[in-house]
Design a protein around this motif. Structure first.
Motif, short mmCIF file in Angstrom:
data_model
loop_
_atom_site.label_atom_id
_atom_site.label_comp_id
_atom_site.label_asym_id
_atom_site.label_seq_id
_atom_site.Cartn_x
_atom_site.Cartn_y
_atom_site.Cartn_z
N THR A 330 -14.38 -19.95 37.35
CA THR A 330 -14.12 -20.41 35.98
C THR A 330 -12.98 -21.42 35.92
O THR A 330 -12.85 -22.15 34.96
CB THR A 330 -13.78 -19.21 35.07
OG1 THR A 330 -12.74 -18.47 35.69
CG2 THR A 330 -14.98 -18.32 34.84
N GLU A 331 -12.13 -21.45 36.93
CA GLU A 331 -11.04 -22.45 36.93
C GLU A 331 -10.65 -22.75 38.38
O GLU A 331 -10.89 -21.93 39.26
CB GLU A 331 -9.83 -21.97 36.11
CG GLU A 331 -9.50 -20.49 36.20
CD GLU A 331 -8.61 -20.11 37.37
OE1 GLU A 331 -7.62 -20.83 37.61
OE2 GLU A 331 -8.91 -19.13 38.06
N GLN A 335 -10.97 -25.19 44.89
CA GLN A 335 -10.00 -24.51 45.74
C GLN A 335 -10.38 -23.05 45.94
O GLN A 335 -10.39 -22.54 47.07
CB GLN A 335 -8.59 -24.63 45.13
CG GLN A 335 -7.49 -24.22 46.11
CD GLN A 335 -7.63 -24.94 47.47
OE1 GLN A 335 -7.83 -26.15 47.52
NE2 GLN A 335 -7.59 -24.17 48.56
N HIS A 336 -10.77 -22.39 44.84
CA HIS A 336 -11.16 -20.98 44.96
C HIS A 336 -12.38 -20.82 45.87
O HIS A 336 -12.45 -19.88 46.66
CB HIS A 336 -11.47 -20.38 43.58
CG HIS A 336 -10.23 -20.02 42.83
ND1 HIS A 336 -10.13 -20.06 41.46
CD2 HIS A 336 -9.01 -19.63 43.27
CE1 HIS A 336 -8.92 -19.70 41.10
NE2 HIS A 336 -8.22 -19.43 42.18
N ARG A 355 -18.30 -23.55 33.63
CA ARG A 355 -18.05 -24.59 32.63
C ARG A 355 -19.27 -25.47 32.39
O ARG A 355 -19.34 -26.17 31.40
CB ARG A 355 -16.92 -25.50 33.13
CG ARG A 355 -15.57 -24.90 32.96
CD ARG A 355 -14.55 -25.99 33.15
NE ARG A 355 -13.44 -25.50 33.93
CZ ARG A 355 -12.52 -26.29 34.48
NH1 ARG A 355 -12.60 -27.58 34.37
NH2 ARG A 355 -11.53 -25.78 35.16
N ASP A 356 -20.21 -25.47 33.35
CA ASP A 356 -21.37 -26.35 33.20
C ASP A 356 -22.46 -25.65 32.40
O ASP A 356 -22.96 -24.61 32.83
CB ASP A 356 -21.94 -26.72 34.57
CG ASP A 356 -20.99 -27.61 35.34
OD1 ASP A 356 -20.48 -28.56 34.73
OD2 ASP A 356 -20.77 -27.35 36.53
N PRO A 357 -22.86 -26.20 31.24
CA PRO A 357 -23.94 -25.55 30.50
C PRO A 357 -25.23 -25.59 31.31
O PRO A 357 -25.50 -26.58 31.99
CB PRO A 357 -24.06 -26.38 29.22
CG PRO A 357 -23.29 -27.63 29.45
CD PRO A 357 -22.39 -27.44 30.62
N GLY A 358 -26.00 -24.52 31.27
CA GLY A 358 -27.28 -24.50 32.00
C GLY A 358 -27.13 -24.03 33.43
O GLY A 358 -28.10 -23.89 34.15
N ALA A 359 -25.87 -23.77 33.87
CA ALA A 359 -25.69 -23.32 35.26
C ALA A 359 -25.46 -21.81 35.26
O ALA A 359 -24.94 -21.26 34.30
CB ALA A 359 -24.48 -24.02 35.87
#
Ligand code: C5P
Length: 404
Positions: A330-331, A335-336, A355-359
């Motif tokens: 989510t953020e 790196q994560h 954050r990506d709609p549809g993903a």
């Protein structure tokens, strides 16, 4: 690309009644030149655009148009079984709609319905027809039935207008088939193990802690690997299993611990292992034997960690085995994801960002970034999960093909 990919391949070329049918002559010649054995079937209206004689001469086989011809019956089932692939080029809006509906009023449609081989279509129509919602609907429907659609071109159309809807050029259609048959061999002899779906961790006999994973991404990866010649085993959590054409071996599990044991049992023989399951990180320590009753204000449930399947297998893998994981972040996503790849000793991690709609979880589409260990991240567009699966396999083969 392997240029011998079409050598000896048996192709049924279906031709329908479009101006673009004249290109079928060049297409037939190209396929034959590549070593394919081509048998042509025409719809009755296609014969208004190009003569069967031209095509029988170029294909060196008799052209068939009718289910009944001169008192004899054309065996559409035998033709469907004979072929390694069926290619319909050009495909008119009319035949497209018949295919979508399952109609069967000519030989070409009867062969299509009997064919067990991969089917490709190269649509050809005027731009307005191409953009009509019904065309879109019919294309989606045949695509869901497994038909592969060769993209249309942009340029001059029969109407005199310029736009989208031109049939792909014979060279491009041939290249599309070559690519398909070359890819069909790219995982031949390889064993692939995939985890997919959620896990359900029981609280009591009727309740559980779970998540919304649909298993679609893992199953799309399985189907794409089968199409490339791999032997595939899927360890699948509790989701509805849709009918797939190729049908991988499926081992059903409920909990993370069951998934762990199933993976452990098959890990040793696998060449490529993809962890696409959304495994619950914790489980109730002591699921209640009877249904939990409401009493008092609070209910305390003690959770204990589940085994991290990807991390444990990452410790056990040998130098030849590839392990690939997913990360939903989510953020600070990149790196994560990289940290996770290192911690679990993965060779590649596929990142989907919330954050990506549809993903992500419940949708039929996904937008991913692939990070191969030691390489830079590759970002992809939002696509159907089956197209995403192709991208992932292409990237695996590109980066690690020499290790396989
Ligand atoms: O640590 P996280 O759950 O974000 O890692 C995700 C990746 O690890 C996925 O590939 C998932 O399938 C795998 N995983 C696993 N076992 C767990 C947790 C995650 O295999 N217990």
């Amino acid at each position: 690309m392997s240029y011998a990919a079409l050598s000896g391949k048996k192709i049924i070329l279906g031709i329908t009644g479009s101006i673009a049918a004249y290109k079928a002559a060049a297409l037939t010649r190209l396929l034959v030149r590549e070593g394919a054995v081509v048998k042509v079937i025409m719809t009755p209206s296609a014969t208004n655009f190009i003569s069967p004689l031209t095509l029988s001469t170029l294909s060196r086989h008799e052209v068939q148009t009718q289910v009944m011809e001169e008192g004899s019956w054309n065996n559409h089932v035998a033709l469907g079984l004979w072929a390694d692939c069926m290619l319909i080029a050009p495909l008119t809006a009319n035949t497209l709609s018949s295919m979508a509906a399952g109609a069967c009023d000519n030989l070409l449609l009867a062969v299509y319905l009997s064919a067990r081989c991969p089917v490709f279509v190269a649509p050809a129509m005027d731009e307005d027809m191409w953009h009509h919602p019904s065309t879109n609907r019919n294309l989606s429907r045949i695509s869901a039935d497994g038909v592969k659609i060769i993209p249309v071109g942009h340029g001059e159309l029969a109407s005199g207008l310029t736009g989208e809807g031109r049939m792909a050029e014979p060279e491009d259609i041939t290249a599309f088939l070559q690519q398909f048959f070359a890819e069909g061999q790219s995982l031949k002899g390889k064993k692939v193990l995939i985890t997919a779906g959620p896990t359900y961790e029981p609280l009591d006999p009727v309740r559980f802690i779970g998540n919304r994973s649909s298993g679609k991404m893992g199953l799309s990866l399985a189907e794409a690997a089968m199409a490339r010649g791999a032997a595939v085993t899927v360890v699948l959590g509790p989701v509805h299993l849709p009918e797939t054409k190729s049908g991988p071996e499926v081992i059903r599990v409920g909990t993370a611990v069951e998934m762990f044991h199933a993976v452990e049992a098959h890990f040793g023989e696998a060449d490529i292992i993809i962890f696409a399951a959304a495994v619950a990180d914790y489980r109730p320590e002591m699921p209640a034997e009877q249904k939990i009753k409401r009493k008092g204000d609070e209910l305390m449930v003690r959770l204990v960690p589940n085994p991290d399947i990807a991390a444990q297998m990452g410790q056990r893998k040998n130098y030849r085995q590839l392990t690939i994981g997913f990360a939903l972040e989510t953020e600070n996503e990149l790196q994560h994801a990289r940290d996770k790849m290192a911690k679990k000793n993965l060779d590649m991690i596929v990142l989907n960002s919330l954050r990506d709609p549809g993903a992500g979880f419940e949708s039929d589409t996904n937008k991913i970034t692939i990070i191969p260990a030691g390489n830079k991240a590759e970002e992809y567009q939002l696509k159907s999960k089956s197209a995403v699966a192709e991208d992932i396999w292409n990237s695996i083969l590109q980066h690690f093909g020499d290790r396989l």
